[in-house]
Design an enzyme around this catalytic site. Structure first.
Site, PDB file in Angstrom:
ATOM      1  N   SER A  15       0.690  -1.009   0.177  1.00  0.00           N
ATOM      2  CA  SER A  15      -0.034   0.160   0.045  1.00  0.00           C
ATOM      3  C   SER A  15       0.862   1.354   0.017  1.00  0.00           C
ATOM      4  O   SER A  15       1.885   1.374   0.742  1.00  0.00           O
ATOM      5  CB  SER A  15      -0.755   0.072   1.097  1.00  0.00           C
ATOM      6  N   SER A  17      -0.631   4.248   0.822  1.00  0.00           N
ATOM      7  CA  SER A  17      -1.170   4.999   1.739  1.00  0.00           C
ATOM      8  C   SER A  17      -0.385   5.634   2.808  1.00  0.00           C
ATOM      9  O   SER A  17      -0.420   6.838   3.100  1.00  0.00           O
ATOM     10  CB  SER A  17      -2.527   4.524   2.399  1.00  0.00           C
ATOM     11  N   THR A  62      -9.324  -0.901   2.637  1.00  0.00           N
ATOM     12  CA  THR A  62      -9.286  -1.476   1.261  1.00  0.00           C
ATOM     13  C   THR A  62      -9.491  -2.823   0.964  1.00  0.00           C
ATOM     14  O   THR A  62     -10.154  -3.367   2.171  1.00  0.00           O
ATOM     15  CB  THR A  62      -7.803  -0.871   0.488  1.00  0.00           C
ATOM     16  N   LYS A  66     -14.074  -3.426   1.944  1.00  0.00           N
ATOM     17  CA  LYS A  66     -14.734  -2.098   1.688  1.00  0.00           C
ATOM     18  C   LYS A  66     -16.171  -2.023   1.975  1.00  0.00           C
ATOM     19  O   LYS A  66     -17.062  -1.292   2.144  1.00  0.00           O
ATOM     20  CB  LYS A  66     -14.393  -1.693   0.316  1.00  0.00           C
ATOM     21  N   GLU A  78     -23.627  10.501   3.229  1.00  0.00           N
ATOM     22  CA  GLU A  78     -24.458  10.314   1.879  1.00  0.00           C
ATOM     23  C   GLU A  78     -23.636   9.336   0.942  1.00  0.00           C
ATOM     24  O   GLU A  78     -24.201   8.486   0.469  1.00  0.00           O
ATOM     25  CB  GLU A  78     -24.716  11.458   1.519  1.00  0.00           C
ATOM     26  N   ASP A 102     -13.685   7.486  -2.634  1.00  0.00           N
ATOM     27  CA  ASP A 102     -13.194   6.919  -3.946  1.00  0.00           C
ATOM     28  C   ASP A 102     -13.888   7.759  -5.047  1.00  0.00           C
ATOM     29  O   ASP A 102     -13.247   7.877  -6.149  1.00  0.00           O
ATOM     30  CB  ASP A 102     -13.651   5.341  -3.811  1.00  0.00           C
ATOM     31  N   GLY A 126     -15.391  -3.676 -15.723  1.00  0.00           N
ATOM     32  CA  GLY A 126     -15.243  -4.023 -14.632  1.00  0.00           C
ATOM     33  C   GLY A 126     -16.759  -3.661 -13.695  1.00  0.00           C
ATOM     34  O   GLY A 126     -17.599  -2.789 -14.038  1.00  0.00           O
ATOM     35  N   GLU A 154     -23.726 -11.356 -15.081  1.00  0.00           N
ATOM     36  CA  GLU A 154     -24.627 -11.085 -14.084  1.00  0.00           C
ATOM     37  C   GLU A 154     -24.455  -9.736 -13.210  1.00  0.00           C
ATOM     38  O   GLU A 154     -25.283  -9.210 -12.816  1.00  0.00           O
ATOM     39  CB  GLU A 154     -24.595 -12.289 -13.215  1.00  0.00           C
ATOM     40  N   LYS A 155     -22.878  -9.611 -12.997  1.00  0.00           N
ATOM     41  CA  LYS A 155     -22.495  -8.529 -12.217  1.00  0.00           C
ATOM     42  C   LYS A 155     -22.733  -7.244 -12.808  1.00  0.00           C
ATOM     43  O   LYS A 155     -23.066  -6.430 -12.425  1.00  0.00           O
ATOM     44  CB  LYS A 155     -20.995  -8.817 -11.507  1.00  0.00           C
TER      45      LYS A 155
END
Ligand code: ATR
Length: 272
Positions: A15, A17, A62, A66, A78, A102, A126, A154-155
């Site tokens: 990472s 970050s 991450t 998530k 929100e 994000d 994706g 399907e996704k």
């Protein structure tokens, strides 16, 4: 008093970050530290208890937590409830509040480069957690239509359904059926293809000039997808630009001051 922050996920050792946030602490002389904390899938509940015990001040979330992290929040903003995923958490004396930076992080490069989204036609590759935040981002900015192409049809269809419920016309297709690209103004890769130096998930031969091509994979920086798009004369947006955008927003939520963007960018690119 010194404050502690973390990023949780698995794998976590690569990472970026901790580098980005630590550079910001140095730049602003903040008495804070930021650690990478590996929590394997299935151990999130215990991991969160541990973070509460050490009175963590805030953390990023991450892959693969998530969505599951939503269960452990006491409050959410929100964007977090709209997207159904969380990447930034504040801890106010044991009360955990979730945010999703994000979505705005994804939009950051469009704002910085003054690239319009409204009335544009989008192709999104994706349909995972990141793709969901991206659909919400395009809906917020009034894109005209989005085609979601995924290996698991399907996704793609489920995400297209979500898109329609938040006001963005959408359809789902199998990623192997993507062919003519002339109709798209913006093409985004939100699959993990490229992380292991794979070639572009689709052929970019038929893109029109000035198409915006955006890869959310940031390691390596120059994916084959972006290299090919560049050769075709496309406008490129790199994955690190989104990474930086979400980090800047998380920083501002935690610290309540403007993030030192250039210092954070330099930490990420190593002065490139
Ligand atoms: P993230 O949270 O980063 O979005 P994810 O939810 O695991 O991660 O989603 C990964 C995405 O990359 C999915 O769209 C996945 O396709 P499937 O839904 O069919 O699994 C896509 N993906 C990963 N590896 C792939 C591959 N080798 N070929 C095509 N698509 C791939």
């Amino acid at each position: 008093m010194s404050k502690t922050f973390a990023v949780i996920g698995d794998p976590i050792d690569h990472s970026l970050s901790p580098n980005i946030h630590s550079a910001a602490f140095r730049e602003l002389n903040l008495d804070c530290s930021y650690i990478a904390y590996r929590i394997p899938k299935g151990e999130l509940k215990d991991g969160i208890e541990g973070l509460k015990k050490i009175k963590i001040d805030g953390f990023n979330v991450t892959i693969p937590h998530k969505v599951e992290m939503m269960k452990y929040l006491d409050k959410m903003d929100e964007s977090c409830s709209l997207i159904g995923a969380v990447n930034t958490v504040t801890n106010d004396h044991g009360v955990l509040k979730g945010y999703n930076t994000d979505m705005d992080g994804f939009l950051d490069p469009f704002n910085k480069k003054k690239l319009r989204i409204n009335e544009k036609k989008i192709l999104l590759l994706g349909a995972g957690g990141a793709a969901r935040a991206i659909v919400a981002a395009f809906a917020k900015k009034n894109a005209k239509q989005i085609t979601i192409a995924n290996r698991t049809l399907e996704k793609a269809n489920n995400l297209a359904q979500f898109s329609k419920t938040i006001g963005l016309d959408a359809n789902g297709i199998d990623i192997s059926n993507v062919d003519k690209l002339e109709g798209y103004d913006i093409i985004v890769n939100a699959t993990s293809i490229g992380l292991k130096n794979e070639s572009s998930p689709i052929s970019l031969d038929s893109i029109k000039p000035n198409t915006i091509v955006y890869d959310i994979v940031y390691m390596p920086m120059n994916t084959d997808f972006l290299k090919t798009a560049k050769e075709k004369g496309a406008t490129i947006i790199y994955g690190y630009e989104m990474l930086l955008g979400q980090a800047v927003r998380a920083f501002e939520i935690w610290h309540g001051v403007e993030a030192p963007y250039n210092a954070m960018k330099k930490a990420l690119l190593g002065g490139v």
